[in-house]
Scaffold this motif. Structure first.
Motif, PDB file in Angstrom:
ATOM      1  N   ARG A 161      39.950 -39.771 -25.658  1.00 18.68           N
ATOM      2  CA  ARG A 161      41.339 -39.905 -25.213  1.00 18.68           C
ATOM      3  C   ARG A 161      41.510 -39.637 -23.716  1.00 18.68           C
ATOM      4  NH1 ARG A 161      45.866 -38.068 -29.628  1.00 18.68           N
ATOM      5  NH2 ARG A 161      44.865 -38.883 -31.498  1.00 18.68           N
ATOM      6  N   SER A 162      40.475 -39.161 -23.074  1.00 15.89           N
ATOM      7  CA  SER A 162      40.575 -38.809 -21.656  1.00 15.89           C
ATOM      8  C   SER A 162      40.432 -40.009 -20.736  1.00 15.89           C
ATOM      9  CB  SER A 162      39.498 -37.774 -21.303  1.00 15.89           C
ATOM     10  OG  SER A 162      38.203 -38.373 -21.291  1.00 15.89           O
ATOM     11  N   SER A 163      40.094 -41.164 -21.280  1.00 20.16           N
ATOM     12  CA  SER A 163      39.708 -42.305 -20.451  1.00 20.16           C
ATOM     13  C   SER A 163      40.823 -42.803 -19.529  1.00 20.16           C
ATOM     14  CB  SER A 163      39.219 -43.461 -21.330  1.00 20.16           C
ATOM     15  OG  SER A 163      40.232 -43.885 -22.220  1.00 20.16           O
ATOM     16  N   THR A 164      42.076 -42.580 -19.874  1.00 16.18           N
ATOM     17  CA  THR A 164      43.184 -43.115 -19.082  1.00 16.18           C
ATOM     18  C   THR A 164      43.711 -42.134 -18.038  1.00 16.18           C
ATOM     19  OG1 THR A 164      44.812 -42.372 -20.729  1.00 16.18           O
ATOM     20  CG2 THR A 164      43.918 -44.596 -20.994  1.00 16.18           C
ATOM     21  N   HIS A 165      43.090 -40.969 -17.902  1.00 19.58           N
ATOM     22  CA  HIS A 165      43.603 -39.945 -16.988  1.00 19.58           C
ATOM     23  C   HIS A 165      43.012 -40.081 -15.584  1.00 19.58           C
ATOM     24  CE1 HIS A 165      44.807 -38.324 -20.880  1.00 19.58           C
ATOM     25  NE2 HIS A 165      45.672 -37.579 -20.223  1.00 19.58           N
ATOM     26  N   ASP A 166      43.811 -39.700 -14.595  1.00 23.08           N
ATOM     27  CA  ASP A 166      43.395 -39.793 -13.196  1.00 23.08           C
ATOM     28  C   ASP A 166      42.511 -38.626 -12.776  1.00 23.08           C
ATOM     29  OD1 ASP A 166      45.229 -41.986 -12.917  1.00 23.08           O
ATOM     30  OD2 ASP A 166      46.848 -40.521 -12.683  1.00 23.08           O
ATOM     31  N   LEU A 167      42.737 -37.475 -13.384  1.00 21.10           N
ATOM     32  CA  LEU A 167      41.992 -36.265 -13.035  1.00 21.10           C
ATOM     33  C   LEU A 167      41.611 -35.539 -14.313  1.00 21.10           C
ATOM     34  CD1 LEU A 167      40.993 -34.210 -10.895  1.00 21.10           C
ATOM     35  CD2 LEU A 167      43.292 -33.184 -10.957  1.00 21.10           C
ATOM     36  N   LYS A 168      40.327 -35.200 -14.444  1.00 19.21           N
ATOM     37  CA  LYS A 168      39.818 -34.551 -15.652  1.00 19.21           C
ATOM     38  C   LYS A 168      39.148 -33.236 -15.260  1.00 19.21           C
ATOM     39  CE  LYS A 168      38.634 -39.134 -17.474  1.00 19.21           C
ATOM     40  NZ  LYS A 168      37.612 -39.929 -18.196  1.00 19.21           N
ATOM     41  N   ILE A 169      39.621 -32.149 -15.869  1.00 15.26           N
ATOM     42  CA  ILE A 169      39.116 -30.817 -15.521  1.00 15.26           C
ATOM     43  C   ILE A 169      38.715 -30.077 -16.782  1.00 15.26           C
ATOM     44  CG2 ILE A 169      39.742 -28.570 -14.568  1.00 15.26           C
ATOM     45  CD1 ILE A 169      41.622 -30.034 -12.664  1.00 15.26           C
ATOM     46  N   VAL A 170      37.537 -29.477 -16.754  1.00 13.78           N
ATOM     47  CA  VAL A 170      37.105 -28.588 -17.826  1.00 13.78           C
ATOM     48  C   VAL A 170      36.885 -27.203 -17.231  1.00 13.78           C
ATOM     49  CG1 VAL A 170      34.675 -29.316 -17.565  1.00 13.78           C
ATOM     50  CG2 VAL A 170      35.419 -28.149 -19.664  1.00 13.78           C
ATOM     51  N   PHE A 171      37.497 -26.200 -17.840  1.00 13.79           N
ATOM     52  CA  PHE A 171      37.314 -24.825 -17.381  1.00 13.79           C
ATOM     53  C   PHE A 171      36.211 -24.166 -18.212  1.00 13.79           C
ATOM     54  CE2 PHE A 171      41.588 -25.603 -15.721  1.00 13.79           C
ATOM     55  CZ  PHE A 171      41.405 -25.169 -14.424  1.00 13.79           C
ATOM     56  N   TRP A 172      35.261 -23.591 -17.485  1.00 15.74           N
ATOM     57  CA  TRP A 172      34.069 -23.014 -18.116  1.00 15.74           C
ATOM     58  C   TRP A 172      33.717 -21.726 -17.398  1.00 15.74           C
ATOM     59  CZ3 TRP A 172      28.381 -24.584 -17.088  1.00 15.74           C
ATOM     60  CH2 TRP A 172      27.551 -24.111 -18.120  1.00 15.74           C
ATOM     61  N   GLU A 173      33.414 -20.683 -18.169  1.00 18.85           N
ATOM     62  CA  GLU A 173      33.170 -19.378 -17.553  1.00 18.85           C
ATOM     63  C   GLU A 173      31.915 -19.351 -16.678  1.00 18.85           C
ATOM     64  OE1 GLU A 173      31.402 -19.213 -21.726  1.00 18.85           O
ATOM     65  OE2 GLU A 173      33.199 -20.014 -20.755  1.00 18.85           O
ATOM     66  N   LYS A 174      31.006 -20.318 -16.859  1.00 21.07           N
ATOM     67  CA  LYS A 174      29.786 -20.345 -16.043  1.00 21.07           C
ATOM     68  C   LYS A 174      29.870 -21.343 -14.877  1.00 21.07           C
ATOM     69  CE  LYS A 174      26.800 -18.834 -19.838  1.00 21.07           C
ATOM     70  NZ  LYS A 174      25.608 -19.152 -20.672  1.00 21.07           N
ATOM     71  N   ALA A 175      31.010 -21.973 -14.719  1.00 15.37           N
ATOM     72  CA  ALA A 175      31.176 -22.908 -13.599  1.00 15.37           C
ATOM     73  C   ALA A 175      31.203 -22.139 -12.280  1.00 15.37           C
ATOM     74  CB  ALA A 175      32.456 -23.715 -13.776  1.00 15.37           C
ATOM     75  N   SER A 187      48.114 -39.794  -5.869  1.00 18.55           N
ATOM     76  CA  SER A 187      47.793 -40.817  -6.876  1.00 18.55           C
ATOM     77  C   SER A 187      47.395 -40.209  -8.216  1.00 18.55           C
ATOM     78  CB  SER A 187      46.657 -41.716  -6.372  1.00 18.55           C
ATOM     79  OG  SER A 187      45.476 -40.947  -6.158  1.00 18.55           O
ATOM     80  N   LYS A 188      47.089 -38.918  -8.207  1.00 18.82           N
ATOM     81  CA  LYS A 188      46.598 -38.272  -9.432  1.00 18.82           C
ATOM     82  C   LYS A 188      47.732 -37.533 -10.121  1.00 18.82           C
ATOM     83  CE  LYS A 188      41.780 -38.106  -8.033  1.00 18.82           C
ATOM     84  NZ  LYS A 188      40.572 -37.299  -7.778  1.00 18.82           N
ATOM     85  N   LYS A 189      48.444 -38.259 -10.978  1.00 21.29           N
ATOM     86  CA  LYS A 189      49.597 -37.705 -11.683  1.00 21.29           C
ATOM     87  C   LYS A 189      49.317 -37.466 -13.161  1.00 21.29           C
ATOM     88  CE  LYS A 189      52.592 -37.740  -8.268  1.00 21.29           C
ATOM     89  NZ  LYS A 189      53.127 -36.476  -7.719  1.00 21.29           N
ATOM     90  N   LYS A 190      48.282 -38.099 -13.672  1.00 16.57           N
ATOM     91  CA  LYS A 190      47.963 -37.974 -15.091  1.00 16.57           C
ATOM     92  C   LYS A 190      46.696 -37.133 -15.219  1.00 16.57           C
ATOM     93  CE  LYS A 190      48.033 -40.703 -19.326  1.00 16.57           C
ATOM     94  NZ  LYS A 190      48.024 -42.048 -19.922  1.00 16.57           N
ATOM     95  N   VAL A 191      46.863 -35.901 -15.677  1.00 15.41           N
ATOM     96  CA  VAL A 191      45.796 -34.900 -15.643  1.00 15.41           C
ATOM     97  C   VAL A 191      45.470 -34.440 -17.056  1.00 15.41           C
ATOM     98  CG1 VAL A 191      45.092 -32.672 -14.684  1.00 15.41           C
ATOM     99  CG2 VAL A 191      46.710 -34.121 -13.417  1.00 15.41           C
ATOM    100  N   ILE A 192      44.191 -34.273 -17.348  1.00 16.70           N
ATOM    101  CA  ILE A 192      43.781 -33.711 -18.639  1.00 16.70           C
ATOM    102  C   ILE A 192      42.921 -32.471 -18.383  1.00 16.70           C
ATOM    103  CG2 ILE A 192      41.773 -35.265 -18.837  1.00 16.70           C
ATOM    104  CD1 ILE A 192      42.346 -35.245 -21.925  1.00 16.70           C
TER     105      ILE A 192
END
Length: 244
Positions: A161-175, A187-192
């Motif tokens: 379902r993430s394919s249509t988003h402009d910005l994709k973020i995953v939060f991870w404790e080891k990042a 331009s990045k208004k649709k965020v997942i």
């Protein structure tokens, strides 16, 4: 500021409607409104209305909806929050607060370290409760659009379902990447946003998310509870991208 009341089937104005049950009692007993008083109405889909009370009783309020106007409270960002499944009360807390924050969609999901999958009957009840919590939060916070709440998905379904988003973020404790490196782009208004369950994401899941163009970020040096991470991640992203 008075809370809004939701009437979802408004098609055109002027429009007559009735408010029943607890909302009617709140209007008559708590707010002490009477015939001729104005109240705020929303259709839960982004439109706001002004209504005038035409009749009151303890269990029923009759109103005439007389004016339509665009919402001033909805976020310019369409943020979809994806939360790893937690125990009941923790998920209730998440949906209550992210509705107030202005989140567009909420996708709860199962992954390797989520709680065990409950039976279908239990899932249906939980989903119904989440929708009730969202409605109550919307009325309190003056929003005009109910967030779309999905029934729990698999991790793969969320990635799909993430394919249509402009910005994709995953939060991870080891990042290691910090959020102060994230720049606002008009331009990045649709965020997942992906936030894991109590045990966090596995390395395999992080690899899958990166394969689907997710950027991995840290929420700081302290380990947050999963429900805290869900709420704070939305707030921080809204601030960085220009909503809060």
């Amino acid at each position: 500021m008075m809370q809004k009341f939701i009437i979802q089937d408004i098609d055109s104005i002027p429009f007559k409607a009735n408010i029943h049950g607890q909302d009617a009692k709140h209007i008559s007993k708590v707010l002490r409104l009477n015939k001729g008083d104005l109240i705020d109405i929303t259709n839960g889909r982004g439109k706001d209305y002004t209504a005038v009370i035409s009749h009151t009783s303890q269990d029923n309020i009759e109103i005439d909806i007389i004016e339509e106007h665009e919402s001033l409270t909805e976020s310019p960002l369409q943020i979809t929050l994806c939360s790893g499944m937690l125990k009941d009360k923790k998920m209730d807390l998440v949906i209550k607060h992210i509705t107030q924050l202005g989140i567009y969609d909420w996708l709860p999901f199962y992954c390797e370290r989520s709680i065990p999958t409950p039976n279908e009957k239990s899932i249906i009840k939980r989903h119904q409760r989440w929708e009730i919590i969202a409605r109550e939060s919307l009325k309190q916070c003056q929003r005009s659009r109910l967030p779309k709440i999905s029934k729990p998905l698999s991790f793969k379904e969320v990635l799909d379902r993430s394919s249509t988003h402009d910005l994709k973020i995953v939060f991870w404790e080891k990042a290691t990447k910090k959020l102060n490196t994230l720049k606002k782009e008009s331009s990045k208004k649709k965020v997942i946003i992906l936030v894991g369950p109590e045990g966090g994401f596995s390395k395999n899941e992080i690899a899958q998310s990166k394969d689907n163009e997710f950027l991995s970020y840290s929420l700081g040096p302290r380990i947050l509870r999963a429900e805290t991470a869900s709420i704070s991640s939305c707030t921080i992203i809204q601030h960085i991208l220009g909503d809060i």
